[in-house]
Scaffold this motif. Sequence first.
Motif, PDB file in Angstrom:
ATOM      1  N   UNK A 186       1.173  -1.289  -0.230  1.00 22.86           N
ATOM      2  CA  UNK A 186       0.005   0.221  -0.042  1.00 22.86           C
ATOM      3  C   UNK A 186       1.034   0.985   0.351  1.00 22.86           C
ATOM      4  N   UNK A 187       0.157   2.320  -0.809  1.00 26.22           N
ATOM      5  CA  UNK A 187       1.306   2.848  -0.514  1.00 26.22           C
ATOM      6  C   UNK A 187       0.704   3.987   0.812  1.00 26.22           C
ATOM      7  N   UNK A 188       0.640   3.096   2.138  1.00 26.90           N
ATOM      8  CA  UNK A 188       1.336   3.809   3.531  1.00 26.90           C
ATOM      9  C   UNK A 188       2.139   3.506   3.482  1.00 26.90           C
ATOM     10  N   UNK A 189       2.192   1.762   3.245  1.00 32.93           N
ATOM     11  CA  UNK A 189       3.236   1.607   3.188  1.00 32.93           C
ATOM     12  C   UNK A 189       4.821   1.909   3.106  1.00 32.93           C
ATOM     13  N   UNK A 190       4.406   2.356   2.208  1.00 35.75           N
ATOM     14  CA  UNK A 190       5.739   2.494   1.416  1.00 35.75           C
ATOM     15  C   UNK A 190       6.086   4.156   1.786  1.00 35.75           C
ATOM     16  N   UNK A 191       5.261   4.392   2.321  1.00 33.86           N
ATOM     17  CA  UNK A 191       5.528   5.940   2.535  1.00 33.86           C
ATOM     18  C   UNK A 191       6.181   5.642   3.528  1.00 33.86           C
TER      19      UNK A 191
END
Lengths: 620, 620
Positions: free
Chosen positions: A146-151
């Motif tokens: 997810x974008x959250x994990x990547x951020x």
Amino acid sequence: DAINASGSTAAAGTITQSRTHTCGELRPELSGTPVVLHGWAHAVRNAGGVVFVLLRDRFGITQVTINDSCPEKTQKQAQAIRLEYCLEVRGTVQLRDENVINDDMETGRIEVLAHDVSILSRTKSLPFLIAEPTKQQINQGYAEATEETRLKFRYLELRRARLQRNLMIRHKVMLHVRQFLDALHFVEVETPVLTKATPEGARDYVVPSRVHSGRWYALPQSPQLYKQLLMISSMDRYFQITKCFRDEDLRQDRQPEFTQIDMEMSFVKRENVMSVAEELIRSTFKSVMDVQLPEAFPVLAYDEVMRRFGVDAPDLRFGMELVDLWDVESEFAPISSAKALADGAVKAFVVQSHASAATRKVLDGYTEFAKQYGLSGLLVGKVDESGALTGPLSKMADRVSPAQLVDRVRAAPGDLILCAAGRLSAVNAGLGRLRAKLGRDLDLISQAASPYAMCWVVDFPLFEYDEEAGRFNSVHHPFTSPVPEHVDSLQRGEKLAELKAAAYDLVCNGSEIGGGSIRIHDVQLQQRVFSALNINATEQQDKFGFLLDALRFGPPPHGGLAFGLDRLIMILTRSESIRDVIAFPKTASASDLMVGAPSVIEASQLEELHVQNVLSSPEM
Amino acid sequence: DAINASGSTAAAGTITQSRTHTCGELRPELSGTPVVLHGWAHAVRNAGGVVFVLLRDRFGITQVTINDSCPEKTQKQAQAIRLEYCLEVRGTVQLRDENVINDDMETGRIEVLAHDVSILSRTKSLPFLIAEPTKQQINQGYAEATEETRLKFRYLELRRARLQRNLMIRHKVMLHVRQFLDALHFVEVETPVLTKATPEGARDYVVPSRVHSGRWYALPQSPQLYKQLLMISSMDRYFQITKCFRDEDLRQDRQPEFTQIDMEMSFVKRENVMSVAEELIRSTFKSVMDVQLPEAFPVLAYDEVMRRFGVDAPDLRFGMELVDLWDVESEFAPISSAKALADGAVKAFVVQSHASAATRKVLDGYTEFAKQYGLSGLLVGKVDESGALTGPLSKMADRVSPAQLVDRVRAAPGDLILCAAGRLSAVNAGLGRLRAKLGRDLDLISQAASPYAMCWVVDFPLFEYDEEAGRFNSVHHPFTSPVPEHVDSLQRGEKLAELKAAAYDLVCNGSEIGGGSIRIHDVQLQQRVFSALNINATEQQDKFGFLLDALRFGPPPHGGLAFGLDRLIMILTRSESIRDVIAFPKTASASDLMVGAPSVIEASQLEELHVQNVLSSPEM
């Protein structure tokens, strides 16, 4: 280049690191050369006792091979290597066997036979793979993090080649812009970050003062007034690449802090600023991306742009222009209702060869989209193979023939016609944005002659009337000068709604990438504008007293422009999200997920700052 | 240069403004050429109907002459010109008469005979003259405006040639630094301004979040952790010229926002970073100021520097080194008291030929100065013409002969000896700072072989013990690595007070202009340091969890450095105040007097930010 010209850093390339080469530069000519490489294990493969490591650094990837000709210690060490371990490799460049040459890799004709491999640091299991999944993999159900994990693990996502390239391009653009402007005698001047609230219209981020109890700094929404003061200080040509701050509810393409290429020049007319800015962009595209933009960008008047495209930042990569159908006589209810409005409009555009693809479901989608902009709906027509008009739009052809209507919009058999009637602002916004969306969705863009369609938009209105507030607002900002031929009218306070601003926007592919204006340098005229905006004398003095003061000390005529750097880099790198061109972006709720900001701070610190939190609900 | 190399902006120099020349470039070769100039009336002189205007822009000053050969309208217009009016002059270049040639002016061999003069804007009476008063004028009682007035009208003060030059040099330095580092494959990456509190030791400026009630951003004191994360992201070589923020009580040479040249490199040892930084500085001095610095800067160990100079940023432009007198036997009370201390010291330095100038009053001044640093006083000795030692210091010669003492400090007839006894830290600070002060006050500096004395200081202690708090602090910051040979000792938690840091400061003329270190890239070692600093596991996770996490994903060995740009520009421009190298500086109470910041903001805005002011006393 500049460095070699100074003649003093000939050796600097070799004194800086203990590696001999990067992972991107080894070539067959270096066969037999002993090398030291540093990097990360991008891939590890063990084939019958032979270990192949793709060693990756910012500059590229090189295959390292450890086979039974290598020292035993090295062979053993190789067994311990895992993905993304950080390694030092000492070895010798050798040519690959013919059958394993990989011409898709820049280093694909060589490999490094390792004498010695040191593990500089280890890696725990990764939250996602560094190699970015291909579109095909994603279509096949590969679960991207997810974008959250990547951020949260942004430092790992930044190892991806695409983001590395985006940041490199960003760096190259910033450097080129600086060199270009320096050569034209622009001076980069840093303006304050801790400053006073500016009137850019958005919310300010503010900072409590410890020394001056009850007082606050504001972070700048732009260096607008400082750069005007620099002109008054005779700086002549100023620029700055600088952070600006706006506390807005964030959309996909906004960030609370963003970067602006900010410029200002003295003794100029609109054309002078536009020439410099246009040449800056042309030279940047050429220098950084090797893209040759046209010699002169088209200059379109705001009125024309709104008429043809419905929005003030038109995407010129494709046609589908709006056609005005106001004078088509019709008793059809939606048309006659629109005609009864003081600011009514009837416009349409044609989507070529799209009639059969436009199913009921597809058309419902278009209607929903258009309704967001205040339209009550769309009048859809299809031209069938025989040239006949079908669909609700055909009802409009009650006073003219359907064929005349089809001809009027220049539709052909198989085309879809999308028409809207209502208030002009809704018709323009609804159709204009639908046109832009269809241009992307139907991939009309890839058929464009050039991937970049630039234009200037000029002659914006100076003011717009805010019906709710019952007063005028500035279309740009209150320091914008009217065009020279409208100065007298403004001085007399006449025809405010009709005044044109000496402003200009640079538009690329339907996005505004820069905008500016000639500023007011006459103190009376500036006061005239404040009055027109219902800013009374006290408020003028309180908020802008320093500017009004400064305008009494021989201000030069001046004007400038600012580019949104993030947007520009998005266009250059063809990124779909602003987060792909910023190293450490914030989320839509303005959080930094990696470091955990904003965060709770200690009560003693707040006390020292003479403030306290007012929490509507208890929070940890 | 870069612009011409791109081949696309040949015409850009001429398309940007309506003037034909600047006020700095006209020369006799252009005699007879019609020109258009823009600028300000720097001086206006009316000599029997002939009006001479010195027209000034950023580039220089040109004399404009309006005499009876000019059109009548122009002659009339000329009568209206006042100081600092902004003008457009159309005229013809002509040679000056031999007797009025002024070779002190670059344009002093020509003048422009005006055909037409337009007043672009007028000026009300000036709060101070733009021409900066000379030292002589000030000595003669010329009343220069107060700094407060000059900061309020900063846009006028910025018209002064000295400040214009300072900002030009600042611009040139920034550009050169960027070009230099780009050529070495450094990438400029912008790091966030709205971030999380960093542990740099000073107070943070903080920003309330509207979206996350009760939470705050902090403005960065440095991009330290972001740049380390960029190394972990494989960026390899990072730099940034960026604003940093510290809410400290301001001294003359501090500003709440200041600019840092920030660098970080992967796979490096201390020597690698020092080489790049040293070459960067050498190349900047050469390129911007045409000053050739020595090929290699001396590298001094912290212990040696403290021994010889008493401070960790020694001014090497002059001698006057401290002499250790610890082993001189004496029963004299101040000496024997110092010897009784666990950390006692007795040191002295010699001021050549200063005995007769050092009156009682002068010496009282020195004593007061030294007392600020914790000394109880100074022991003063004078060597008279016969070589005899006089003054209180002579009482120290009770076990050795006065001649031995004089010989020991290598004093000669006519010299002054300043001696201090007490705690080592007070002796070093008191004598070290007095030495630096006397170097300036007695102008020993102008006798230096070079105006710039550079050196590296290395081998700082890693920790210092805070007796009050009963624990260790980092001398630099907690991410600093020990030197390689002390890593094991740190891992075992042994001899913490004796560990040396892999840190380095670059010192110029007694000021630290840059500093950095090799960072810790081993997560256990980083935790070890946190523990040594009494930061418990919970706090480690809360404040630095993201860093500890990142160190588990294959961090490369890395290190870096940051230069204080403001300080560097002060040195290059020989400015005495940091305010002379910043366009819009703040006062000692962190105010911007020009725009009026910080200021009161509206209650509704605070409410939206979930905060309120807590005022100890009512304030308007």
